[in-house]
Design a protein around this motif. Structure first.
Motif, mmCIF file in Angstrom:
data_model
loop_
_atom_site.group_PDB
_atom_site.id
_atom_site.type_symbol
_atom_site.label_atom_id
_atom_site.label_comp_id
_atom_site.label_asym_id
_atom_site.label_seq_id
_atom_site.Cartn_x
_atom_site.Cartn_y
_atom_site.Cartn_z
ATOM 1 N N LEU A 5 0.851 -1.180 0.000
ATOM 2 C CA LEU A 5 0.000 0.000 0.000
ATOM 3 C C LEU A 5 0.896 1.241 0.000
ATOM 4 O O LEU A 5 1.785 1.365 0.840
ATOM 5 N N ILE A 6 0.640 2.131 -0.949
ATOM 6 C CA ILE A 6 1.498 3.288 -1.174
ATOM 7 C C ILE A 6 0.685 4.556 -0.949
ATOM 8 O O ILE A 6 -0.411 4.705 -1.496
ATOM 9 N N PHE A 7 1.247 5.463 -0.161
ATOM 10 C CA PHE A 7 0.520 6.654 0.261
ATOM 11 C C PHE A 7 1.239 7.935 -0.140
ATOM 12 O O PHE A 7 2.444 8.087 0.080
ATOM 13 N N ASP A 8 0.472 8.859 -0.693
ATOM 14 C CA ASP A 8 0.920 10.245 -0.778
ATOM 15 C C ASP A 8 1.063 10.765 0.652
ATOM 16 O O ASP A 8 0.466 10.207 1.584
ATOM 17 N N PHE A 9 1.838 11.821 0.856
ATOM 18 C CA PHE A 9 1.974 12.405 2.197
ATOM 19 C C PHE A 9 0.915 13.477 2.461
ATOM 20 O O PHE A 9 0.063 13.323 3.324
ATOM 21 N N GLY A 10 0.991 14.579 1.712
ATOM 22 C CA GLY A 10 0.143 15.728 1.972
ATOM 23 C C GLY A 10 -1.322 15.480 1.692
ATOM 24 O O GLY A 10 -1.696 14.988 0.627
ATOM 25 N N LYS A 11 -2.174 15.786 2.674
ATOM 26 C CA LYS A 11 -3.627 15.615 2.593
ATOM 27 C C LYS A 11 -4.054 14.150 2.605
ATOM 28 O O LYS A 11 -5.231 13.855 2.425
ATOM 29 N N VAL A 12 -3.098 13.252 2.838
ATOM 30 C CA VAL A 12 -3.411 11.827 2.980
ATOM 31 C C VAL A 12 -2.915 11.333 4.343
ATOM 32 O O VAL A 12 -3.683 10.764 5.115
ATOM 33 N N LEU A 13 -1.657 11.545 4.628
ATOM 34 C CA LEU A 13 -1.107 11.165 5.932
ATOM 35 C C LEU A 13 -0.958 12.363 6.858
ATOM 36 O O LEU A 13 -1.182 12.250 8.064
ATOM 37 N N ILE A 14 -0.547 13.487 6.300
ATOM 38 C CA ILE A 14 -0.427 14.716 7.092
ATOM 39 C C ILE A 14 -1.118 15.860 6.365
ATOM 40 O O ILE A 14 -1.209 15.861 5.140
ATOM 41 N N ASP A 15 -1.608 16.810 7.140
ATOM 42 C CA ASP A 15 -2.370 17.923 6.573
ATOM 43 C C ASP A 15 -1.519 19.190 6.558
ATOM 44 O O ASP A 15 -0.579 19.334 7.337
ATOM 45 N N TYR A 16 -1.851 20.089 5.654
ATOM 46 C CA TYR A 16 -1.142 21.360 5.564
ATOM 47 C C TYR A 16 -2.112 22.463 5.160
ATOM 48 O O TYR A 16 -3.186 22.198 4.611
ATOM 49 N N ASP A 17 -1.735 23.692 5.454
ATOM 50 C CA ASP A 17 -2.573 24.847 5.128
ATOM 51 C C ASP A 17 -1.658 26.027 4.827
ATOM 52 O O ASP A 17 -1.174 26.701 5.739
ATOM 53 N N PHE A 18 -1.392 26.259 3.550
ATOM 54 C CA PHE A 18 -0.533 27.370 3.148
ATOM 55 C C PHE A 18 -1.175 28.723 3.470
ATOM 56 O O PHE A 18 -0.509 29.624 3.967
ATOM 57 N N ILE A 19 -2.451 28.851 3.176
ATOM 58 C CA ILE A 19 -3.090 30.160 3.242
ATOM 59 C C ILE A 19 -3.140 30.704 4.663
ATOM 60 O O ILE A 19 -2.961 31.906 4.884
ATOM 61 N N ALA A 20 -3.345 29.834 5.644
ATOM 62 C CA ALA A 20 -3.418 30.296 7.034
ATOM 63 C C ALA A 20 -2.134 31.009 7.450
ATOM 64 O O ALA A 20 -2.164 31.965 8.222
ATOM 65 N N VAL A 21 -1.001 30.547 6.917
ATOM 66 C CA VAL A 21 0.279 31.185 7.228
ATOM 67 C C VAL A 21 0.533 32.365 6.298
ATOM 68 O O VAL A 21 0.954 33.447 6.738
ATOM 69 N N LEU A 22 0.285 32.177 4.999
ATOM 70 C CA LEU A 22 0.570 33.238 4.035
ATOM 71 C C LEU A 22 -0.173 34.524 4.352
ATOM 72 O O LEU A 22 0.368 35.627 4.167
ATOM 73 N N LYS A 23 -1.399 34.424 4.831
ATOM 74 C CA LYS A 23 -2.189 35.632 5.061
ATOM 75 C C LYS A 23 -1.606 36.508 6.161
ATOM 76 O O LYS A 23 -1.917 37.706 6.229
ATOM 77 N N THR A 24 -0.732 35.929 6.986
ATOM 78 C CA THR A 24 -0.105 36.741 8.038
ATOM 79 C C THR A 24 0.988 37.645 7.482
ATOM 80 O O THR A 24 1.483 38.523 8.183
ATOM 81 N N PHE A 25 1.382 37.418 6.222
ATOM 82 C CA PHE A 25 2.433 38.233 5.605
ATOM 83 C C PHE A 25 1.892 39.517 4.984
ATOM 84 O O PHE A 25 2.680 40.389 4.606
ATOM 85 N N PHE A 26 0.574 39.639 4.858
ATOM 86 C CA PHE A 26 -0.001 40.700 4.027
ATOM 87 C C PHE A 26 -0.996 41.547 4.805
ATOM 88 O O PHE A 26 -1.630 41.075 5.751
#
Length: 202
Positions: A5-26
């Motif tokens: 069984l082969i798994f992608d990492f992002g959004k399958v085993l671990i989650d991420y959220d770029f926008i939540a961090v990026l919005k703090t820059f602007f």
């Protein structure tokens, strides 16, 4: 019979959220949206994941190409680890159960070299028996060669492998490489679809 069984990492085993961090820059949504088009655009993402040049150098090159975003690109780089927000609920328990049932578990991810810091932080990624990372191979999904690389590295037969990913294009890549494949939506859906696939191929 499916053995691996082969798994992608992002959004399958671990989650991420770029926008939540990026919005703090602007200080405005308009600037955020413009910057998002750059760093979340497929061209930039593919360059990061394939990493033909080191990730830090890619950031420097992009700063030269887009000097108006020099500060924000540096922040994007400096805060990279903050984008990962945790394990996908239920997946660690499911992987433990699948290992107990005798399946070999592998990871196949499109990710820049920063992924090794992520791997160090999350136990779920240590449940895998092996992994192939795009930035190490300079190949990215859905290129057939990266699926073949995983099989070569661990002496796997594609017809004995089932791959899951949250992106349909990468699922199709696995099918093109001769694997079984499931589009991942959530843990419960994946487990149900996996059980169905196992019954159909036993």
């Amino acid at each position: 019979m499916i053995k691996n069984l082969i798994f992608d990492f992002g959004k399958v085993l671990i989650d991420y959220d770029f926008i939540a961090v990026l919005k703090t820059f602007f200080d405005s949504q308009e600037k955020l949206s413009e910057f998002e088009k750059l760093v979340c655009g497929q061209d930039f993402i593919d360059k990061c994941d394939k990493e033909l040049v080191p990730f830090a150098e890619l950031i420097r090159q992009t700063q030269k190409e887009y000097p108006q975003w020099e500060r924000e690109l540096q922040l994007f780089y400096d805060h990279y680890q903050e984008y990962v927000i945790g394990e996908v609920p239920g997946m660690k328990d499911l992987l433990c159960k699948l290992k107990e049932q005798g399946f070999k578990l592998y990871g196949l991810t499109n990710w820049c070299s920063e992924v090794h810091k992520v791997i160090a932080r999350y136990d779920i990624l240590h449940l895998l028996d092996g992994r192939v990372i795009s930035s190490e191979e300079h190949l990215i999904k859905p290129e057939i060669a990266i699926y073949q690389r995983l099989c070569q590295k661990y002496n796997l037969h594609p017809e004995e492998c089932l791959f899951t990913d949250d992106k349909a294009i990468n699922v199709q890549g696995a099918l093109n490489a001769g694997m079984h494949a499931i589009l991942f939506e959530n843990t419960a859906q994946f487990e149900a679809d996996l059980n169905k696939a196992l019954k159909e191929t036993c």
